[in-house]
Design an enzyme around this catalytic site. Structure first.
Site, PDB file in Angstrom:
ATOM      1  N   TYR A  78       3.316   9.835  -7.188  1.00  0.00           N
ATOM      2  CA  TYR A  78       2.693   8.598  -6.737  1.00  0.00           C
ATOM      3  C   TYR A  78       1.351   8.357  -7.425  1.00  0.00           C
ATOM      4  O   TYR A  78       0.403   9.130  -7.282  1.00  0.00           O
ATOM      5  CB  TYR A  78       2.472   8.632  -5.222  1.00  0.00           C
ATOM      6  CG  TYR A  78       3.722   8.818  -4.396  1.00  0.00           C
ATOM      7  CD1 TYR A  78       4.997   8.553  -4.913  1.00  0.00           C
ATOM      8  CD2 TYR A  78       3.632   9.258  -3.083  1.00  0.00           C
ATOM      9  CE1 TYR A  78       6.138   8.728  -4.145  1.00  0.00           C
ATOM     10  CE2 TYR A  78       4.767   9.426  -2.300  1.00  0.00           C
ATOM     11  CZ  TYR A  78       6.013   9.169  -2.844  1.00  0.00           C
ATOM     12  OH  TYR A  78       7.135   9.340  -2.072  1.00  0.00           O
ATOM     13  N   GLY A 111      10.228  -3.285   4.043  1.00  0.00           N
ATOM     14  CA  GLY A 111       9.611  -4.494   4.569  1.00  0.00           C
ATOM     15  C   GLY A 111      10.593  -5.509   5.117  1.00  0.00           C
ATOM     16  O   GLY A 111      10.203  -6.388   5.888  1.00  0.00           O
TER      17      GLY A 111
END
Length: 324
Positions: free
Chosen positions: A47, A197
């Site tokens: 990440y 989402g």
């Protein structure tokens, strides 16, 4: 090893979903998560090319004992390119690099982020077992693997957790992993539990996403599939209202109902959403309504594959295409 009941996926603070938060904003977000009592922070070598581990490390400085810390190896950014490498020497080096970036002397749970199909998984987890013996990591996890790979790894060393994608719209875990982890006392860590989402009702138009948002490459967000998926959202909102919670909370409540060994780790860059997600642990939703949620959003109603072909080739988890 028993993991906490609440976790925060930290990837979106530094990686993959468009422009990451500024460092000060990311630190404020993570410190707020600690203040709210989040049980687990989940990061990775990949990440942000290591920046996410550095951010998490800065946030937990002086507060190490407040958090169950998880990170991952075996997939890294090398000269800006994602590289899957499960060779033992690579993993040994990545463990040490993670410890340095996080500013800690041990990591509670360390995953093999992807199985490197060129390397026997026993070799990879064998190297991680050495790190357990050395006191650098507390337990070993696997990510995006099949039951067959879990069994291969377990023949070498104990596996504490498997982190696979699991949500109402990604049911691959139900092709064996949900049951296998329950039977073996392994925690099933569910990443993307609100469907990146979608189940939080947070996406109005995928075309408005940042150019570097990874969802742009995912079939379910592309025009040929998005219309059919978005058409489910009105009924999804109504179902959440009937349950007396938000859409994201209903998605998390459904996951939590799948077993005591299931641990969702929703990611967010918003403290308000963090609190909303954490509150899902205490929400009681009628079983019949949860069943209706599973009928509304599921394998037969969602349009499009989970990943584009190139990304699908990198994972080992069971697929409905193979099961057909």
């Amino acid at each position: 090893m028993r993991l906490p009941s609440t976790g925060l996926g930290c990837m979106s603070l530094s990686h993959a979903y468009g422009v990451p938060l500024a460092r000060d904003e990311g630190l404020a977000m993570l410190r707020a998560a600690l203040d709210e009592g989040i049980g687990m922070l989940d990061t990775a070598t990949l990440y942000g090319g290591g920046r996410n581990e550095e951010l998490v490390g800065a946030a937990i400085a002086g507060r190490r004992d407040e958090v169950f810390l998880a990170s991952k190896c075996g997939m890294a950014s090398v000269d800006g390119v994602k590289v899957i490498d499960g060779r033992p020497d690579t993993l040994r080096a990545q463990v040490d690099a993670s410890l340095s970036r996080l500013g800690v002397d041990y990591i509670d749970l360390y995953y093999l982020h992807r199985w490197d199909k060129k390397v026997p998984i026993g070799d990879s987890v064998g190297a991680l077992a050495e790190m357990v013996a050395a006191g650098k990591i507390g337990a070993i996890g696997l990510s995006e693997v099949s039951v067959a790979r879990l069994r291969e790894a377990q023949a070498i060393t104990p596996i504490a957790a498997v982190q696979n994608e699991y949500s109402l719209w990604s049911r691959n875990a139900e092709l064996g992993m949900l049951d296998a982890t329950r039977e073996d006392g392994v925690t099933l860590v569910a990443f993307s539990p609100v469907a990146r989402g979608f189940l939080a009702d947070a996406i109005k138009d995928p075309g408005e996403m940042a150019p570097n948002d990874i969802r742009r490459s995912m079939p379910r967000f592309q025009p040929e599939h998005w219309g059919a998926n978005a058409a489910l959202l009105d009924s999804w909102r109504e179902l959440a209202a009937e349950a007396g919670c938000t859409p994201a909370q209903l998605a998390l409540a459904w996951l939590l109902s799948r077993g005591d060994h299931v641990l969702p780790i929703p990611g967010t860059t918003s403290v308000a959403h963090l609190r909303e997600n954490m509150a899902a642990v205490g929400i009681s939703v009628d079983g019949a309504l949860l069943a209706r949620a599973g009928e509304l959003i599921g394998t037969t109603t969602i349009s499009g594959a989970r990943y584009a072909p190139a990304s699908a080739a990198e994972v080992d988890a069971e697929t409905f295409e193979d099961a057909a």
